[in-house]
Scaffold this motif. Sequence first.
Motif, PDB file in Angstrom:
ATOM      1  N   LEU A 179      16.272  -0.142  -2.470  1.00  0.00           N
ATOM      2  CA  LEU A 179      14.963  -0.736  -2.707  1.00  0.00           C
ATOM      3  C   LEU A 179      15.107  -2.180  -3.170  1.00  0.00           C
ATOM      4  O   LEU A 179      14.314  -3.046  -2.788  1.00  0.00           O
ATOM      5  N   ASP A 180      16.124  -2.463  -3.982  1.00  0.00           N
ATOM      6  CA  ASP A 180      16.335  -3.834  -4.460  1.00  0.00           C
ATOM      7  C   ASP A 180      16.617  -4.772  -3.294  1.00  0.00           C
ATOM      8  O   ASP A 180      16.099  -5.892  -3.228  1.00  0.00           O
ATOM      9  N   ASP A 181      17.469  -4.317  -2.376  1.00  0.00           N
ATOM     10  CA  ASP A 181      17.783  -5.134  -1.201  1.00  0.00           C
ATOM     11  C   ASP A 181      16.535  -5.375  -0.373  1.00  0.00           C
ATOM     12  O   ASP A 181      16.272  -6.503   0.068  1.00  0.00           O
ATOM     13  N   MET A 182      15.753  -4.324  -0.154  1.00  0.00           N
ATOM     14  CA  MET A 182      14.548  -4.454   0.658  1.00  0.00           C
ATOM     15  C   MET A 182      13.564  -5.450   0.047  1.00  0.00           C
ATOM     16  O   MET A 182      13.037  -6.335   0.745  1.00  0.00           O
ATOM     17  N   VAL A 183      13.304  -5.331  -1.248  1.00  0.00           N
ATOM     18  CA  VAL A 183      12.359  -6.230  -1.909  1.00  0.00           C
ATOM     19  C   VAL A 183      12.861  -7.669  -1.840  1.00  0.00           C
ATOM     20  O   VAL A 183      12.090  -8.612  -1.575  1.00  0.00           O
TER      21      VAL A 183
END
Length: 220
Positions: A76-80
């Motif tokens: 999720l961190d990468d996506m955001v």
Amino acid sequence: MADDAPRTRVDRVYQDLREAIIEGEHPPGAPLRHLELSNAYGVSLIPIREALRRLEVERLVESIPNKGARVAPISLDDMVDVYATRIVLEVEALRRAWPRIDAQLLRRVRRARAEMLKAVRTKGDRLYELHRQVHFSLYERSGSPWLMHLIEMLWSHTERYRRLAARLRTFVDLGHDLHGVVLDAIESDDLDGASEALRSDLERTQKVILEAHHQDAALG
């Protein structure tokens, strides 16, 4: 002719392996062993290494010292992070392109959007190609090779997130098509409105995935 053959094999392996990663046939974190891939694709190790190198540039593959290659994890961190970066770059590309977007281009993009919506309804094979065409037809008018290079790189990296969102929810919400909102704003010469609609469109993919994650966490 002989000089073209290795490049053709590399392209084929790269495209097939990339699609397999994006579709989850090789899940995040899965090892990508050179010899196994060589046997699977019926090529020598040279095209395998080159295809993996290309995928590593897209950050779909990563090399671990003393362990070899594996499918890059997703988070999720990468996506955001990557979508926040895409918003900055793609809104800037639209703003730079604005003076060069004419009626002929707008008609062409509207046709691509209509075909994209049709592909959504019929689950057509060209859906993702048409989606890319809608966006890049506008961005290319920015006249910035560096912007296009960076957008292309991040677009490729986020393909896995778009496919995941499409499996969770219809790729385009037919009741509120933000691509149409962008094009309507362009036709009305509303740059701020077009920029905001583009931002909302880019935020939608991550919202779908974040909502699904929070629901799973609540159920779990």
